[in-house]
Design a protein around this motif. Sequence first.
Motif, PDB file in Angstrom:
ATOM      1  N   LEU A   1       0.830  -1.200   0.000  1.00  0.00           N
ATOM      2  CA  LEU A   1       0.000   0.000   0.000  1.00  0.00           C
ATOM      3  C   LEU A   1       0.865   1.250   0.000  1.00  0.00           C
ATOM      4  CD1 LEU A   1      -2.687  -0.965   2.650  1.00  0.00           C
ATOM      5  CD2 LEU A   1      -2.878  -1.061   0.178  1.00  0.00           C
ATOM      6  N   ILE A   2       0.353   2.280  -0.623  1.00  0.00           N
ATOM      7  CA  ILE A   2       1.026   3.579  -0.579  1.00  0.00           C
ATOM      8  C   ILE A   2       0.566   4.289   0.682  1.00  0.00           C
ATOM      9  CG2 ILE A   2       1.230   5.814  -1.712  1.00  0.00           C
ATOM     10  CD1 ILE A   2       0.672   4.327  -4.362  1.00  0.00           C
ATOM     11  N   PRO A   3       1.492   4.685   1.562  1.00  0.00           N
ATOM     12  CA  PRO A   3       1.075   5.394   2.776  1.00  0.00           C
ATOM     13  C   PRO A   3       0.487   6.767   2.434  1.00  0.00           C
ATOM     14  CG  PRO A   3       3.471   5.118   2.707  1.00  0.00           C
ATOM     15  CD  PRO A   3       2.915   4.469   1.479  1.00  0.00           C
ATOM     16  N   ARG A   4      -0.574   7.121   3.108  1.00  0.00           N
ATOM     17  CA  ARG A   4      -1.245   8.407   2.893  1.00  0.00           C
ATOM     18  C   ARG A   4      -1.461   9.097   4.226  1.00  0.00           C
ATOM     19  NH1 ARG A   4      -5.798   7.126  -1.577  1.00  0.00           N
ATOM     20  NH2 ARG A   4      -4.378   6.646  -3.253  1.00  0.00           N
ATOM     21  N   PRO A   5      -0.384   9.493   4.888  1.00  0.00           N
ATOM     22  CA  PRO A   5      -0.517  10.057   6.233  1.00  0.00           C
ATOM     23  C   PRO A   5      -1.347  11.338   6.282  1.00  0.00           C
ATOM     24  CG  PRO A   5       1.719  10.326   5.416  1.00  0.00           C
ATOM     25  CD  PRO A   5       0.996   9.449   4.442  1.00  0.00           C
TER      26      PRO A   5
ATOM     27  N   ARG B   1     -20.046  12.420  11.922  1.00  0.00           N
ATOM     28  CA  ARG B   1     -20.607  11.105  12.229  1.00  0.00           C
ATOM     29  C   ARG B   1     -20.684  10.232  10.984  1.00  0.00           C
ATOM     30  NH1 ARG B   1     -24.624  11.173  17.008  1.00  0.00           N
ATOM     31  NH2 ARG B   1     -24.939   9.128  16.122  1.00  0.00           N
ATOM     32  N   LEU B   2     -20.594  10.871   9.834  1.00  0.00           N
ATOM     33  CA  LEU B   2     -20.653  10.147   8.567  1.00  0.00           C
ATOM     34  C   LEU B   2     -19.601  10.735   7.636  1.00  0.00           C
ATOM     35  CD1 LEU B   2     -22.122   8.166   6.613  1.00  0.00           C
ATOM     36  CD2 LEU B   2     -23.567  10.110   5.969  1.00  0.00           C
ATOM     37  N   ILE B   3     -18.819   9.880   7.031  1.00  0.00           N
ATOM     38  CA  ILE B   3     -17.784  10.318   6.091  1.00  0.00           C
ATOM     39  C   ILE B   3     -18.083   9.675   4.748  1.00  0.00           C
ATOM     40  CG2 ILE B   3     -15.335  10.288   5.525  1.00  0.00           C
ATOM     41  CD1 ILE B   3     -14.785  10.030   8.544  1.00  0.00           C
ATOM     42  N   LEU B   4     -18.148  10.504   3.710  1.00  0.00           N
ATOM     43  CA  LEU B   4     -18.371  10.021   2.351  1.00  0.00           C
ATOM     44  C   LEU B   4     -17.130  10.332   1.544  1.00  0.00           C
ATOM     45  CD1 LEU B   4     -20.268   8.941   0.109  1.00  0.00           C
ATOM     46  CD2 LEU B   4     -21.008  11.314  -0.212  1.00  0.00           C
ATOM     47  N   LEU B   5     -16.504   9.300   1.008  1.00  0.00           N
ATOM     48  CA  LEU B   5     -15.325   9.482   0.157  1.00  0.00           C
ATOM     49  C   LEU B   5     -15.763   9.424  -1.295  1.00  0.00           C
ATOM     50  CD1 LEU B   5     -12.817   7.130   1.997  1.00  0.00           C
ATOM     51  CD2 LEU B   5     -13.016   9.607   2.189  1.00  0.00           C
ATOM     52  N   VAL B   6     -15.444  10.465  -2.049  1.00  0.00           N
ATOM     53  CA  VAL B   6     -15.846  10.542  -3.452  1.00  0.00           C
ATOM     54  C   VAL B   6     -14.617  10.827  -4.297  1.00  0.00           C
ATOM     55  CG1 VAL B   6     -17.293  11.730  -5.120  1.00  0.00           C
ATOM     56  CG2 VAL B   6     -18.101  11.450  -2.776  1.00  0.00           C
ATOM     57  N   ALA B   7     -14.367   9.989  -5.266  1.00  0.00           N
ATOM     58  CA  ALA B   7     -13.267  10.154  -6.219  1.00  0.00           C
ATOM     59  C   ALA B   7     -13.502   9.159  -7.351  1.00  0.00           C
ATOM     60  CB  ALA B   7     -11.919   9.894  -5.550  1.00  0.00           C
ATOM     61  N   PRO B   8     -12.846   9.362  -8.484  1.00  0.00           N
ATOM     62  CA  PRO B   8     -13.009   8.418  -9.598  1.00  0.00           C
ATOM     63  C   PRO B   8     -12.523   7.006  -9.228  1.00  0.00           C
ATOM     64  CG  PRO B   8     -12.014  10.459 -10.359  1.00  0.00           C
ATOM     65  CD  PRO B   8     -12.041  10.527  -8.861  1.00  0.00           C
ATOM     66  N   ALA B   9     -12.934   6.061 -10.021  1.00  0.00           N
ATOM     67  CA  ALA B   9     -12.524   4.668  -9.825  1.00  0.00           C
ATOM     68  C   ALA B   9     -11.010   4.555  -9.872  1.00  0.00           C
ATOM     69  CB  ALA B   9     -13.144   3.787 -10.908  1.00  0.00           C
ATOM     70  N   GLY B  10     -10.462   3.761  -8.952  1.00  0.00           N
ATOM     71  CA  GLY B  10      -9.023   3.514  -8.950  1.00  0.00           C
ATOM     72  C   GLY B  10      -8.204   4.511  -8.159  1.00  0.00           C
ATOM     73  N   TYR B  11      -8.842   5.461  -7.483  1.00  0.00           N
ATOM     74  CA  TYR B  11      -8.105   6.475  -6.731  1.00  0.00           C
ATOM     75  C   TYR B  11      -7.809   6.062  -5.290  1.00  0.00           C
ATOM     76  CZ  TYR B  11      -7.945  10.235 -10.147  1.00  0.00           C
ATOM     77  OH  TYR B  11      -7.646  11.013 -11.236  1.00  0.00           O
ATOM     78  N   GLY B  12      -8.234   4.888  -4.862  1.00  0.00           N
ATOM     79  CA  GLY B  12      -7.858   4.375  -3.549  1.00  0.00           C
ATOM     80  C   GLY B  12      -8.808   4.703  -2.417  1.00  0.00           C
ATOM     81  N   LYS B  13     -10.070   4.947  -2.716  1.00  0.00           N
ATOM     82  CA  LYS B  13     -11.044   5.275  -1.669  1.00  0.00           C
ATOM     83  C   LYS B  13     -11.197   4.125  -0.671  1.00  0.00           C
ATOM     84  CE  LYS B  13     -14.100   5.805  -4.839  1.00  0.00           C
ATOM     85  NZ  LYS B  13     -13.308   5.666  -6.065  1.00  0.00           N
ATOM     86  N   THR B  14     -11.360   2.918  -1.187  1.00  0.00           N
ATOM     87  CA  THR B  14     -11.559   1.758  -0.327  1.00  0.00           C
ATOM     88  C   THR B  14     -10.313   1.488   0.507  1.00  0.00           C
ATOM     89  OG1 THR B  14     -13.113   0.824  -1.898  1.00  0.00           O
ATOM     90  CG2 THR B  14     -12.148  -0.691  -0.292  1.00  0.00           C
ATOM     91  N   VAL B  15      -9.147   1.600  -0.092  1.00  0.00           N
ATOM     92  CA  VAL B  15      -7.886   1.383   0.630  1.00  0.00           C
ATOM     93  C   VAL B  15      -7.735   2.404   1.745  1.00  0.00           C
ATOM     94  CG1 VAL B  15      -5.374   1.415   0.427  1.00  0.00           C
ATOM     95  CG2 VAL B  15      -6.747   0.315  -1.338  1.00  0.00           C
TER      96      VAL B  15
END
Length: 78
Positions: free
Chosen positions: A28-32, A44-58
């Motif tokens: 994994l690439i560290p993203r501190p 209380r809720l965080i929504l991560l939005v970015a194009p496919a392959g940008y590492g949202k799930t990671v």
Amino acid sequence: MSLRASYTLMAMEVLPSKLAVPRKAPHLIPRPRLLRRLEETRARLILLVAPAGYGKTVLASQFVERVPAARLAWLDLD
């Protein structure tokens, strides 16, 4: 098999994978900076939005590992 039974069977197979935090990948690439921003939020809720392959799930799974005491619900939407 009826259409309803078919949908129920499909949901039982797919649903667990959408509700479980993914396992950590070996390289994994560290993203501190991004992890720090997630830790600093009081939302209380965080929504991560970015194009496919940008590492949202990671990024989200790394965040979950660093904050084990947080209340957590994982839902992966396609």
